[in-house]
Enzyme design. Structure first.
Site, PDB file in Angstrom:
ATOM      1  N   LYS A 159       0.839  -1.198   0.000  1.00 56.67           N
ATOM      2  CA  LYS A 159       0.000   0.000   0.000  1.00 56.67           C
ATOM      3  C   LYS A 159       0.877   1.253   0.000  1.00 56.67           C
ATOM      4  O   LYS A 159       1.053   1.913   1.015  1.00 56.67           O
ATOM      5  CB  LYS A 159      -0.968  -0.050   1.183  1.00 56.67           C
ATOM      6  CG  LYS A 159      -2.007  -1.143   1.018  1.00 56.67           C
ATOM      7  CD  LYS A 159      -3.014  -1.173   2.130  1.00 56.67           C
ATOM      8  CE  LYS A 159      -4.389  -0.736   1.703  1.00 56.67           C
ATOM      9  NZ  LYS A 159      -5.086  -1.680   0.829  1.00 56.67           N
ATOM     10  N   ASN A 160       1.422   1.527  -1.189  1.00 54.41           N
ATOM     11  CA  ASN A 160       2.303   2.650  -1.426  1.00 54.41           C
ATOM     12  C   ASN A 160       1.450   3.797  -1.971  1.00 54.41           C
ATOM     13  O   ASN A 160       0.832   3.657  -3.028  1.00 54.41           O
ATOM     14  CB  ASN A 160       3.346   2.189  -2.457  1.00 54.41           C
ATOM     15  CG  ASN A 160       4.252   3.286  -2.943  1.00 54.41           C
ATOM     16  OD1 ASN A 160       4.600   4.173  -2.180  1.00 54.41           O
ATOM     17  ND2 ASN A 160       4.625   3.230  -4.207  1.00 54.41           N
TER      18      ASN A 160
END
Ligand SMILES: *Cc1c(COP(=O)(O)O)cnc(C)c1O
Length: 308
Positions: A159-160
């Site tokens: 989850k960048n």
């Protein structure tokens, strides 16, 4: 200002919402390099308790995400679990809630290409978020003209924050075109996922979902749904999926923390199955809601209880 909880958690401490500020000039590169988690807590059936779904797994992924972007956090999973419980208790939360931890760079962003200048900072917020499970919620989707990021472009499995520009453009397009959401294909033209949720399809009583090399996020809900489907005696296959298979599927649904289970009843104007939520989708959403509410002892180990 809109309603907000009393407290946020920031760098190891509970802080009053009003006191959680940063300088305006920090609003740029620090956010580009950030990673986050999306976690949900659900009230128990009697309304007294609160359970967080798979909290240690989410915190492990936050640690993995932060390590991947070279912004590692020093807190252990146990500490992060404890901080989350502290925050939920401080805000006296007893309703369905979304929990959002963000790890960002608190370092000198003038040196944005220098990994040695990165200093991990972290905050966590909560906000009320009612479940849509078992409310009859369905969506219509289109295959996006945007391609899903691939593993040599950005790290899709974590989850960048920067990854989400890709999905945002896809969802904007879908909504402007009159659909509810986008579905994205990989650079190889295979089905990847929706912008913030994994995709599952049912065909001939088998649950089929793109494998982890299809540019998908390594989803905790996906793992839970696969477990439930197997426990219900279904075959589950993780493999590449073609676009036209979706059009012919008996059922299609999204799964993820935000999407929970969301039935997709139409893709590119093809009705999926009967054009209504399918039977297996309904069975899975009912089962999942029971688990979230603490009513299913078989999966009680997926829950972290906040108040006892
Ligand atoms: C968070 C997310 C999912 C779902 O993951 P969960 O662990 O089930 O919440 C799927 N795809 C993307 C892009 C996501 O950000």
């Amino acid at each position: 200002m809109a309603a907000h909880p009393d407290y946020l958690w920031r760098n190891g401490e509970l802080v009053k919402w009003e006191d959680a500020t940063i300088h305006l000039t920090d609003l740029a590169w620090g956010a580009v390099g950030a990673v986050f988690e999306g976690i949900r807590a659900y009230s128990t059936a009697d309304g007294q308790g609160l359970n967080v779904f798979r909290l240690p797994e989410h915190m492990q992924r936050l640690r993995d995400s932060s390590r991947m972007v070279r912004l590692p956090i020093s807190y252990s999973v146990d500490e992060l679990v404890g901080f989350t419980i502290d925050l939920l208790r401080a805000n006296d939360i007893h309703q369905d809630t979304y929990i959002f931890p963000l790890v960002h760079s608190g370092g000198d962003m003038a040196k944005r290409n220098d990994p040695t200048s990165l200093v991990a900072a972290m905050y966590m917020r909560t906000n009320p978020s009612a479940t849509h499970l078992c409310t009859g919620f369905t969506q219509r989707a289109r295959i996006s003209s945007w391609t899903r990021i691939s593993d040599n472009v950005m790290p899709p499995r974590i989850k960048n924050i920067s990854n989400y520009r890709n999905g945002q453009l896809a969802n904007y397009e879908a909504k402007l075109d009159g659909y509810d959401c986008a579905l994205m294909l990989s650079p190889q033209g295979k089905v990847s996922e929706a912008p913030g949720a994994c995709l599952m399809m049912i065909r001939n009583n088998t649950l089929i979902t793109p494998d982890v090399s299809s540019g998908i996020l390594e989803s905790i809900t996906r793992n839970a749904v696969i477990t439930l489907a197997r426990d219900l005696g279904m075959d589950v296959v993780e493999r590449t999926v073609d676009r036209t298979e979706l059009y012919l599927a008996d059922e299609v649904f999204l799964s993820g923390t935000a999407a929970e289970i969301t039935s997709i009843v139409e893709v590119d104007h093809y009705a999926i199955g009967t054009g209504q939520m399918g039977e297996i989708t309904r069975k899975l959403e009912t089962m999942l809601l029971g688990i979230f509410r603490g009513e299913n002892p078989t999966y009680a180990n997926w829950l972290t209880s906040v108040y006892n």
